[in-house]
Design a protein around this motif. Sequence first.
Motif, short mmCIF file in Angstrom:
data_model
loop_
_atom_site.label_atom_id
_atom_site.label_comp_id
_atom_site.label_asym_id
_atom_site.label_seq_id
_atom_site.Cartn_x
_atom_site.Cartn_y
_atom_site.Cartn_z
N ASP A 117 -24.01 20.67 -26.00
CA ASP A 117 -25.02 19.64 -26.42
C ASP A 117 -24.69 18.11 -26.27
O ASP A 117 -25.48 17.34 -27.18
CB ASP A 117 -24.36 20.20 -28.05
N GLY A 118 -23.64 17.43 -26.34
CA GLY A 118 -23.72 16.03 -26.20
C GLY A 118 -22.90 15.33 -26.63
O GLY A 118 -22.34 14.22 -26.43
N GLY A 119 -21.92 16.41 -27.45
CA GLY A 119 -21.28 15.94 -29.04
C GLY A 119 -19.80 16.29 -28.57
O GLY A 119 -19.76 16.18 -27.10
N VAL A 120 -19.05 15.94 -29.75
CA VAL A 120 -17.76 15.59 -29.01
C VAL A 120 -17.60 17.22 -29.17
O VAL A 120 -17.78 17.93 -29.85
CB VAL A 120 -16.87 15.43 -30.57
N ILE A 121 -16.62 17.52 -28.17
CA ILE A 121 -15.76 19.63 -27.96
C ILE A 121 -14.84 19.14 -28.55
O ILE A 121 -13.52 18.34 -28.09
CB ILE A 121 -15.23 19.28 -26.16
N PHE A 127 -6.89 18.91 -30.85
CA PHE A 127 -7.65 17.77 -29.84
C PHE A 127 -8.70 18.10 -29.17
O PHE A 127 -9.77 19.40 -29.60
CB PHE A 127 -6.45 18.28 -28.29
N THR A 128 -10.10 16.44 -28.54
CA THR A 128 -11.22 16.56 -28.88
C THR A 128 -11.17 15.54 -27.64
O THR A 128 -10.60 15.33 -27.44
CB THR A 128 -12.14 16.51 -30.03
N LEU A 129 -12.50 16.77 -27.31
CA LEU A 129 -12.70 15.38 -26.12
C LEU A 129 -14.30 15.22 -26.14
O LEU A 129 -14.99 15.54 -26.49
CB LEU A 129 -13.34 16.31 -25.46
N ASP A 130 -13.50 13.46 -26.61
CA ASP A 130 -15.11 12.63 -26.74
C ASP A 130 -16.24 11.73 -25.73
O ASP A 130 -15.04 11.07 -25.15
CB ASP A 130 -14.77 11.78 -27.82
N PRO A 131 -17.16 12.41 -25.95
CA PRO A 131 -18.14 11.10 -24.81
C PRO A 131 -17.97 10.21 -24.99
O PRO A 131 -18.23 9.14 -24.47
CB PRO A 131 -19.99 11.79 -24.85
N ALA A 132 -17.48 9.66 -26.19
CA ALA A 132 -17.63 7.57 -26.27
C ALA A 132 -16.42 7.39 -25.65
O ALA A 132 -16.40 5.96 -25.27
CB ALA A 132 -16.84 7.42 -27.90
N MET A 136 -18.25 10.24 -19.08
CA MET A 136 -18.71 11.09 -18.16
C MET A 136 -19.60 11.84 -18.43
O MET A 136 -20.96 12.61 -17.69
CB MET A 136 -17.65 11.12 -16.97
N LEU A 137 -18.86 12.84 -19.69
CA LEU A 137 -19.44 13.93 -20.56
C LEU A 137 -21.08 13.62 -20.14
O LEU A 137 -21.70 14.76 -20.55
CB LEU A 137 -18.64 13.97 -21.60
N SER A 138 -21.42 12.67 -21.14
CA SER A 138 -23.57 12.68 -20.98
C SER A 138 -23.64 13.13 -20.49
O SER A 138 -24.90 14.20 -20.33
CB SER A 138 -23.63 11.16 -21.60
#
Length: 423
Positions: A117-121, A127-132, A136-138
């Motif tokens: 969904d383009g948000g924080v995973i 632990f999180t994976l943040d597009p900010a 590249m995630l976005s």
Amino acid sequence: MQHILNRMIVQSMETDRSWFEGDLMERFLRYVRVHTTSDPHSASTPSTERQFDLARMLETELRSLGSTDVTLDEQCRLIARVPATGPGDPIGFMAHVDTAPDFPGEHVNPCVHERYDGGVIELGGGFTLDPAEYPMLSRYTGETVITTDGSTLLGADDKAGIAEIMTAVAYLTAHPQIHHPEIEVIFTSDEETGRGMDGFPVEKLRSGFCFTIDGTDEGAVEAECFTAYKATVSFTGYSIHPGSARGKLANATSMAATYIAMLPRSESPEATDDRYGFYCATEVTGGISKASATIILRDFDHDIVKRRISYLEQLARTIEGSFPGGKVDVNVDRQYLNMADFLAPHPEVLDRVRKAIAATGMEPVIHRIRGGTDGARLCERGIPTPNIFTGGQNLHGRYEWIALPAMVRASKTIVNLVQLFAG
Ligand SMILES: [Zn+2]
């Protein structure tokens, strides 16, 4: 020579997208669950027996895909041939079975995020994976993204490369109308410990050119790397009781410290980037009578590395002059050479890689790596070997992730590339 991709085949691969997705997903999720961490402190090859677990699995799968001459040697190197469907000189694709010892690689539990969904995973364990932080995630919003559960690495380095090669082989085997020369599949052990290519039986390969599938960003090709040497500097002192040492002691530890302090700080890894190389002391051990320092030398230009080697030798004489009775020996070993020098006489190789990437719908980007690859070691043994992307991101840690469409495009790039080598 057939240098234009068959448009029909490119189109039919587009309609086969869901086949590529299914095949890649099944393979990747299965391969990353096999524990294959290598061990830099082990003297054996492979450094860990567990690397055979994946290699044997791949050996069986390649046989069932119809590959011939499938051999897995005692050093855990798997070589197989996909028979030619047309004329042309053999080409090779290479990936490594081990994962980095820097982070746990056992009990990998890959997490599949469909329609991201383009948000924080949320990975797990807080632990999180943040597009900010990882923009590249976005790029893959709405697509399938695969991450860790926060407790291990993922192992996309290089199981993504392995899955992409295997899927391309499966596709080509199912589509014998696609013309390609013989393809050699090479899976190696211990790439992460830097010893994977020591004693590699290069004489068993028939390929004129190889490609490692071991890079990162989509569309990227690495065709230039450092020229690398390692110097071991040995300091021999003159030992005497410190209480009566005046005018006599030559302290090997002081000699080593002075030697290292005289390496130019402006040519250190922390002071350089882009095309500039460096000296880097990576280890020092010692006592009063003996000390030793390891210094790595890196540059894209071989003449500049030679200049650094001669500086190390001159510095040895300077230290001997200022520590009477002490002795300094410099031993230099070559580690790998810049692959650009080996690719330069064959501009058609990178041309074809660019064409294959563009035909798969990406912008080809040729990169320079401030490091080396197993391909660089093959280059100097006569087989020019650039490195192609896998799509893997944040390698060697818990934040590692990969997008399924990137894997699909890497695999399709291989299918497109082999056709450009059909004579
Ligand atoms: Zn790798």
